[in-house]
Design a protein around this motif. Sequence first.
Motif, PDB file in Angstrom:
ATOM      1  N   ALA A 213     -14.084  18.646   1.920  1.00 46.01           N
ATOM      2  CA  ALA A 213     -12.850  18.324   2.644  1.00 46.01           C
ATOM      3  C   ALA A 213     -11.774  19.376   2.364  1.00 46.01           C
ATOM      4  O   ALA A 213     -11.727  19.960   1.280  1.00 46.01           O
ATOM      5  N   ASP A 214     -10.911  19.620   3.349  1.00 44.49           N
ATOM      6  CA  ASP A 214      -9.812  20.573   3.172  1.00 44.49           C
ATOM      7  C   ASP A 214      -8.765  20.058   2.197  1.00 44.49           C
ATOM      8  O   ASP A 214      -8.081  20.840   1.532  1.00 44.49           O
ATOM      9  N   SER A 215      -8.616  18.732   2.113  1.00 45.65           N
ATOM     10  CA  SER A 215      -7.670  18.127   1.183  1.00 45.65           C
ATOM     11  C   SER A 215      -8.227  16.780   0.732  1.00 45.65           C
ATOM     12  O   SER A 215      -9.135  16.242   1.351  1.00 45.65           O
ATOM     13  N   ILE A 216      -7.678  16.253  -0.354  1.00 41.20           N
ATOM     14  CA  ILE A 216      -8.140  14.991  -0.935  1.00 41.20           C
ATOM     15  C   ILE A 216      -6.964  14.015  -0.950  1.00 41.20           C
ATOM     16  O   ILE A 216      -5.843  14.370  -1.320  1.00 41.20           O
ATOM     17  N   PHE A 217      -7.222  12.763  -0.578  1.00 38.55           N
ATOM     18  CA  PHE A 217      -6.206  11.711  -0.608  1.00 38.55           C
ATOM     19  C   PHE A 217      -6.659  10.646  -1.598  1.00 38.55           C
ATOM     20  O   PHE A 217      -7.757  10.119  -1.477  1.00 38.55           O
ATOM     21  N   VAL A 218      -5.824  10.337  -2.567  1.00 39.61           N
ATOM     22  CA  VAL A 218      -6.131   9.321  -3.568  1.00 39.61           C
ATOM     23  C   VAL A 218      -5.164   8.162  -3.377  1.00 39.61           C
ATOM     24  O   VAL A 218      -3.949   8.359  -3.342  1.00 39.61           O
ATOM     25  N   ALA A 219      -5.710   6.941  -3.254  1.00 38.08           N
ATOM     26  CA  ALA A 219      -4.891   5.764  -2.993  1.00 38.08           C
ATOM     27  C   ALA A 219      -4.818   4.852  -4.202  1.00 38.08           C
ATOM     28  O   ALA A 219      -5.679   4.899  -5.074  1.00 38.08           O
ATOM     29  N   PHE A 220      -3.756   4.027  -4.247  1.00 32.51           N
ATOM     30  CA  PHE A 220      -3.674   2.982  -5.258  1.00 32.51           C
ATOM     31  C   PHE A 220      -4.813   2.004  -5.036  1.00 32.51           C
ATOM     32  O   PHE A 220      -5.171   1.712  -3.905  1.00 32.51           O
ATOM     33  N   ASN A 221      -5.341   1.458  -6.099  1.00 31.37           N
ATOM     34  CA  ASN A 221      -6.444   0.517  -5.996  1.00 31.37           C
ATOM     35  C   ASN A 221      -5.955  -0.906  -6.192  1.00 31.37           C
ATOM     36  O   ASN A 221      -6.211  -1.770  -5.371  1.00 31.37           O
ATOM     37  N   LYS A 222      -5.218  -1.152  -7.266  1.00 32.15           N
ATOM     38  CA  LYS A 222      -4.834  -2.525  -7.604  1.00 32.15           C
ATOM     39  C   LYS A 222      -3.335  -2.721  -7.784  1.00 32.15           C
ATOM     40  O   LYS A 222      -2.865  -3.840  -7.741  1.00 32.15           O
ATOM     41  N   VAL A 223      -2.602  -1.657  -8.020  1.00 33.44           N
ATOM     42  CA  VAL A 223      -1.170  -1.788  -8.324  1.00 33.44           C
ATOM     43  C   VAL A 223      -0.365  -0.788  -7.502  1.00 33.44           C
ATOM     44  O   VAL A 223      -0.915   0.102  -6.868  1.00 33.44           O
ATOM     45  N   LYS A 224       0.945  -0.900  -7.549  1.00 37.48           N
ATOM     46  CA  LYS A 224       1.818   0.024  -6.818  1.00 37.48           C
ATOM     47  C   LYS A 224       2.214   1.246  -7.652  1.00 37.48           C
ATOM     48  O   LYS A 224       2.652   2.243  -7.122  1.00 37.48           O
ATOM     49  N   GLU A 225       2.088   1.166  -8.980  1.00 34.03           N
ATOM     50  CA  GLU A 225       2.426   2.285  -9.846  1.00 34.03           C
ATOM     51  C   GLU A 225       1.323   2.445 -10.882  1.00 34.03           C
ATOM     52  O   GLU A 225       1.303   1.777 -11.911  1.00 34.03           O
ATOM     53  N   ALA A 226       0.390   3.331 -10.619  1.00 30.41           N
ATOM     54  CA  ALA A 226      -0.776   3.501 -11.476  1.00 30.41           C
ATOM     55  C   ALA A 226      -0.412   4.137 -12.812  1.00 30.41           C
ATOM     56  O   ALA A 226       0.408   5.044 -12.885  1.00 30.41           O
ATOM     57  N   THR A 227      -1.038   3.629 -13.871  1.00 31.20           N
ATOM     58  CA  THR A 227      -0.880   4.218 -15.199  1.00 31.20           C
ATOM     59  C   THR A 227      -2.230   4.546 -15.833  1.00 31.20           C
ATOM     60  O   THR A 227      -2.278   5.140 -16.894  1.00 31.20           O
ATOM     61  N   ARG A 228      -3.319   4.120 -15.184  1.00 33.89           N
ATOM     62  CA  ARG A 228      -4.671   4.384 -15.697  1.00 33.89           C
ATOM     63  C   ARG A 228      -5.596   4.713 -14.526  1.00 33.89           C
ATOM     64  O   ARG A 228      -5.363   4.291 -13.410  1.00 33.89           O
TER      65      ARG A 228
END
Length: 52
Positions: free
Chosen positions: A23-38
């Motif tokens: 892919a030309d770019s990668i998109f990473v989304a939140f899985n379970k929360v709105k502010e990821a820390t792990r």
Amino acid sequence: MAKDVLCEVNTCSHWENENKCNADSIFVAFNKVKEATRAEETDCQTFEKKTE
């Protein structure tokens, strides 16, 4: 952009042999929360919390 992006989702049109992502770019989304820390809270196993 990372030159060696790996992905195990072989049903994706960007997947290539040896789990390479073309892919030309990668998109990473939140899985379970709105502010990821792990990593477990994102859909990205290489996630590291950004320090401010």
